[in-house]
Write an enzyme that holds these catalytic residues in place. Structure first.
Site, PDB file in Angstrom:
ATOM      1  N   GLU A  44      92.473  53.672  78.386  1.00 26.42           N
ATOM      2  CA  GLU A  44      91.228  53.330  79.080  1.00 26.42           C
ATOM      3  C   GLU A  44      90.850  51.874  78.808  1.00 26.42           C
ATOM      4  O   GLU A  44      90.928  51.403  77.666  1.00 26.42           O
ATOM      5  CB  GLU A  44      90.114  54.260  78.586  1.00 26.42           C
ATOM      6  CG  GLU A  44      88.759  54.050  79.230  1.00 26.42           C
ATOM      7  CD  GLU A  44      87.711  55.043  78.736  1.00 26.42           C
ATOM      8  OE1 GLU A  44      86.573  54.990  79.210  1.00 26.42           O
ATOM      9  OE2 GLU A  44      88.052  55.887  77.860  1.00 26.42           O
ATOM     10  N   LYS A 114      85.566  56.441  86.835  1.00 24.23           N
ATOM     11  CA  LYS A 114      85.167  57.478  85.887  1.00 24.23           C
ATOM     12  C   LYS A 114      83.853  58.128  86.316  1.00 24.23           C
ATOM     13  O   LYS A 114      82.854  57.450  86.554  1.00 24.23           O
ATOM     14  CB  LYS A 114      85.026  56.860  84.495  1.00 24.23           C
ATOM     15  CG  LYS A 114      84.812  57.862  83.362  1.00 24.23           C
ATOM     16  CD  LYS A 114      84.858  57.142  82.019  1.00 24.23           C
ATOM     17  CE  LYS A 114      84.776  58.103  80.844  1.00 24.23           C
ATOM     18  NZ  LYS A 114      84.870  57.397  79.553  1.00 24.23           N
ATOM     19  N   CYS A 148      89.366  59.757  80.238  1.00 22.26           N
ATOM     20  CA  CYS A 148      88.769  60.170  78.970  1.00 22.26           C
ATOM     21  C   CYS A 148      87.828  61.373  79.083  1.00 22.26           C
ATOM     22  O   CYS A 148      88.279  62.497  79.272  1.00 22.26           O
ATOM     23  CB  CYS A 148      88.064  58.966  78.334  1.00 22.26           C
ATOM     24  SG  CYS A 148      87.714  59.165  76.556  1.00 22.26           S
TER      25      CYS A 148
END
Length: 267
Positions: A44, A114, A148
């Site tokens: 990330e 995200k 994540c």
């Protein structure tokens, strides 16, 4: 259809130094291709580093088709390997925590923002994305992207399973004391959703964070096919379409679902 050999680049790169991180990516792509990989996955925010001030992130953020994207397209083309990299994306005045997939021919295939932002730092620095399932076809597999914290929401991964994702790529910045996510949760997600998952972490201290490494490639039978340690590493694993098909044939989770009972999940 042959397995997709995949290289996981467990590294935090150099904080705030895009040029150095592009150089590391180029070197890793060369090693990955030499090792027979058709895909390289980074952590990330690999392009810039994670533990930056909000103003620094905004200053380093680039469009999905920006200068670094063109540079990474060149890296992919030069080494003949697809690349998924994490970066801060600028779209006008808005900044997203993003990951982009570039094919081995250098063509951009998919860009994901995200959707679930972790903690005050991310919520201050980024705007959440609003598209939960982003996919592309790569080497005969339907590849999906998350980042994540997204993979820790079972609804997110199940949405990918229902959309036909075969191989879920998850750049991450997993920090102490949450290493159980890499060790236990990710293999379970792969099993319960009948897919491969590549979970690729940062490592070591960075600002106030301590990243735990432990990057892995988990398979639909619940096994961990490769696992990194705590330091910087390039590890390899394979996403095998034949194993995936056999596992899906033998595992009834998706066939035995009763969606009519799950209405409360969207409340």
């Amino acid at each position: 259809m042959p397995p997709l050999r995949t290289a996981l680049l467990q590294s935090s790169g150099r904080l705030g130094d895009t040029a150095e991180n592009l150089k590391e990516l180029d070197e890793a792509a060369a090693r990955a291709a030499q090792g027979g990989a058709g895909l390289l996955v980074t952590s990330e925010m690999f392009l810039t580093g994670y533990a930056l001030e909000v103003e620094e992130i905004a200053g380093l953020a680039e469009p999905a088709d920006g200068e670094s994207a063109h540079a990474i397209g060149g890296i992919a083309r030069r080494h003949g390997i697809a690349v998924l990299y994490g970066y801060p994306e600028r779209d006008g005045d808005t900044v997203y925590n993003a990951a982009q997939l570039v094919g081995a021919d250098g063509v951009r295939l998919a860009n994901y923002r995200k959707t679930h932002l972790f903690g005050c730092f991310e919520q201050e620095a980024f705007t959440p994305g609003d598209t939960p399932v982003v996919q592309a076809d790569l080497n005969g597999l339907r590849v999906g992207i998350m980042i994540c914290y997204d993979v820790e929401f079972p609804e997110n991964v199940r949405a990918h399973a229902l959309a036909g994702t075969d191989f879920l790529l998850v750049p991450t910045a997993q920090m102490h004391p949450f290493q159980f996510v890499a060790e236990q949760l990710v293999p379970v997600r792969a099993f319960e959703n009948q897919m491969y998952i590549a979970y690729v972490n940062r490592t070591g201290p960075e600002g106030e964070f301590e990243f735990v490494g432990l990057s892995c490639l988990a398979s639909p039978d619940g096994a961990t096919r490769t696992r990194a340690g705590r330091g910087e590493e390039l590890v390899f694993g394979e996403a095998d379409p034949e194993l995936l098909a056999a596992s899906r044939e033998n595992n009834p989770y998706l066939r035995d679902r009763r969606p009519g009972l799950y209405a409360s999940l969207v409340v």
